[in-house]
Structure formats: C-alpha cells, structure tokens
Design a protein around this motif. Structure first.
Motif, short mmCIF file in Angstrom:
data_model
loop_
_atom_site.label_atom_id
_atom_site.label_comp_id
_atom_site.label_asym_id
_atom_site.label_seq_id
_atom_site.Cartn_x
_atom_site.Cartn_y
_atom_site.Cartn_z
N ARG A 229 -51.94 -72.30 56.02
CA ARG A 229 -52.30 -72.20 54.60
C ARG A 229 -51.21 -71.49 53.81
O ARG A 229 -50.95 -71.82 52.65
N GLU A 232 -48.76 -74.09 53.04
CA GLU A 232 -49.29 -75.34 52.50
C GLU A 232 -49.06 -76.48 53.49
O GLU A 232 -48.82 -77.62 53.10
N PRO A 234 -50.54 -78.99 56.13
CA PRO A 234 -51.89 -79.52 56.38
C PRO A 234 -52.27 -79.63 57.84
O PRO A 234 -53.40 -80.01 58.15
N VAL A 237 -52.60 -83.83 60.56
CA VAL A 237 -53.15 -84.94 59.79
C VAL A 237 -52.76 -86.26 60.46
O VAL A 237 -51.59 -86.47 60.80
N TYR A 240 -51.01 -90.13 56.28
CA TYR A 240 -50.87 -89.81 54.86
C TYR A 240 -50.91 -91.09 54.02
O TYR A 240 -50.51 -91.09 52.86
N ASP A 242 -53.13 -92.67 52.52
CA ASP A 242 -53.95 -92.70 51.32
C ASP A 242 -53.36 -91.89 50.17
O ASP A 242 -53.81 -91.99 49.04
N ILE A 243 -52.35 -91.06 50.46
CA ILE A 243 -51.79 -90.22 49.39
C ILE A 243 -50.28 -90.36 49.24
O ILE A 243 -49.70 -89.81 48.32
N VAL A 250 -50.06 -83.22 46.71
CA VAL A 250 -51.47 -83.17 47.06
C VAL A 250 -51.72 -82.00 48.00
O VAL A 250 -51.15 -81.93 49.10
N LYS A 251 -52.54 -81.09 47.55
CA LYS A 251 -52.91 -79.96 48.40
C LYS A 251 -54.06 -80.38 49.31
O LYS A 251 -55.04 -80.94 48.86
N MET A 252 -53.91 -80.10 50.59
CA MET A 252 -54.90 -80.53 51.57
C MET A 252 -55.35 -79.35 52.41
O MET A 252 -54.54 -78.48 52.76
N ASP A 253 -56.61 -79.33 52.73
CA ASP A 253 -57.11 -78.33 53.67
C ASP A 253 -56.59 -78.70 55.05
O ASP A 253 -56.65 -79.86 55.47
#
Length: 264
Positions: A229, A232, A234, A237, A240, A242-243, A250-253
């Motif tokens: 975090r 930043e 992610p 994952v 990617y 979709d973004i 795009v900020k992602m958890d």
C-alpha cells in the motif's frame, strides 16, 4: 523477480524522497541510501518503500491498521529463534533498516522479523538443496561452512555483545544512534566474525528485511499488505485487461496469492 522489483523501486524512491524529505530522520535515510550504494543499489532502493508517500492512507485505513496491530495473530510465533533475546535483537536491527515514519509502518509492524524467522526455519535457513561439500573458501555467506541460520544466530549475538561492551546495555535497549553505529560497523566489514565477513551478513540481513516488507503475505511478512500500500503496488493481480486502456491512474486494493487459493 523480487530483486528486479527492488531495483525499479530504487529509482522511484529517489525521486519521491527528494520531494518528500522534510528533514526529519535524515541521518537514518542517508544510512539506508549509502547502504544501497555499497551493496550495488539493491537495498537502498527497496528501503525507500517506507519513505514513499502513501496516497491510499486515510484516517480509516490508519484506524484499521492500529486495530489490527492490537489483534493477536496465532500464526506469528517463533519457529527458528528459540531464544527471545536473539529475536528482539533481530527486531531492532530490521527496524533500523526499515524504520517506521510518517509514510507508514516499519519492519516490526510489517511482521518482517517473523518472516525472517519462518525463512530460517525452512530450507533457506539450513541451505538445503545447496552444494555443501566444500572446499569452503572466501568470506561470503554462500561460501561459508555455516548455514544462513547459524550465521544469523552468531551475528545477532555479536551485535548484542558489542552493545553491552560499548554502551553497557543490550542491543534492543540501546539508543537508535547506538544501534546504527553497530550496524554501520557490520556494513563496513569492521566486525570480526568467524567464517563470514560481517559486511556480507549485513547484506543478507538487509535483503531479508526488504523481502519481508514486500514479499507476498503468504510468506509471513508484509502484514496486511501495508508494504504494498505504501508503494501503491496492487500485488498479485491476475490481469489488467479491464483498466489498461484507461487514461487515468487506477488505484487498486492489493491482492495476495492467497486470494486465488480455493478455500473451504
């Protein structure tokens, strides 16, 4: 792959550090930066993670971290370090390398000491599946007749004895600057150790600390993915797609490898 990420992080941190350094903790940061230079830059950049701004940080997430910190985690128990006196030296040494600051938690809050403990309790600590027949030449960790676990034990107890000799107090109770003085001597190779150079142990300690801060929580560190975090990042994952065409960042958890494992 972890080392590559750390190298990339070094460049990011240097840029951010020059913008965010408020003058506090400069000596500590200088120590970290110089350490990275001495070790080929691998550590210096990685250590920067704790110095990076955390745009995800809000009052809500801060509150969550504080709450979780108070919770007991039964999976965090010492497996390799049977002596508590050794483990608290490890805690303080890792915290000096990756200190808590205004940008986020340090090594202790991220669970780095427990990450190292788990690593040493397994094949990494015993140098399993590695050539171990000698001849043992040189002073590098990889050339030593000692296992990584044995090197950690010897070095941490050396830190403690030096602290008692120089400052008349155990390493874990010494002032931060006193702890730093000892670590700097290890880094410079000025500490006499049998079968391994103290600077090579320092590199091992520093790399292990960074790995514990940024490795997938699956391995025991990077508690609550707070290391990611702060950067930043992610995490694991899967795609990617979709973004990837979006113009804005795009900020992602973050997600862990454990999120993909089937659970009953």
């Amino acid at each position: 792959m972890v080392d590559d990420n750390f190298k990339d992080d070094q460049e990011q941190k240097e840029k951010v550090d020059s913008k965010t350094d408020d003058g506090q903790g400069v000596s500590r940061r200088s120590f970290i930066k110089n350490s990275g230079i001495a070790a080929g830059g691998v550590v210096g950049g990685a250590l920067l993670g704790g110095l990076l701004g955390n745009p995800f940080e809000t009052e809500e997430t801060t509150s969550q971290t504080d709450s979780q910190k108070q919770e007991k985690n039964p999976t965090e128990a010492r497996m390799f370090f049977t002596r508590y006196e050794d483990f608290v030296v490890l805690e303080q040494a890792t915290e000096r390398i990756f200190p808590k600051d205004n940008n986020g938690p340090g090594a202790i809050e991220l669970g780095v000491p427990y990450f190292i403990d788990k690593q040493l309790a397994g094949s990494r600590g015993t140098n399993a599946n590695e050539y171990r027949e000698g001849p043992f030449v040189g002073s590098k960790v990889v050339d030593s007749r000692l296992t990584r676990g044995q090197i950690f034990i010897i070095a941490l107890r050396k830190m403690n004895s030096l602290s008692n000799e120089r400052f008349d107090t155990p390493f874990n109770e010494a002032e931060e600057e006193q702890q730093m003085d000892i670590l700097k001597d290890f880094e410079a190779g000025e500490i006499d150790m049998k079968d391994v150079d103290s600077s090579d142990f320092f590199t091992l300690l520093r790399d292990s600390t960074i790995e514990g801060a940024y490795a997938d929580p699956l391995y025991g560190g990077n508690r609550n993915m707070d290391g990611w975090r702060m950067k930043e990042y992610p995490g694991s994952v899967a795609s990617y797609a979709d973004i990837m065409e979006q113009d804005e960042f795009v900020k992602m958890d973050p997600v862990s490898l454990t999120d993909y494992q089937q659970k009953s």
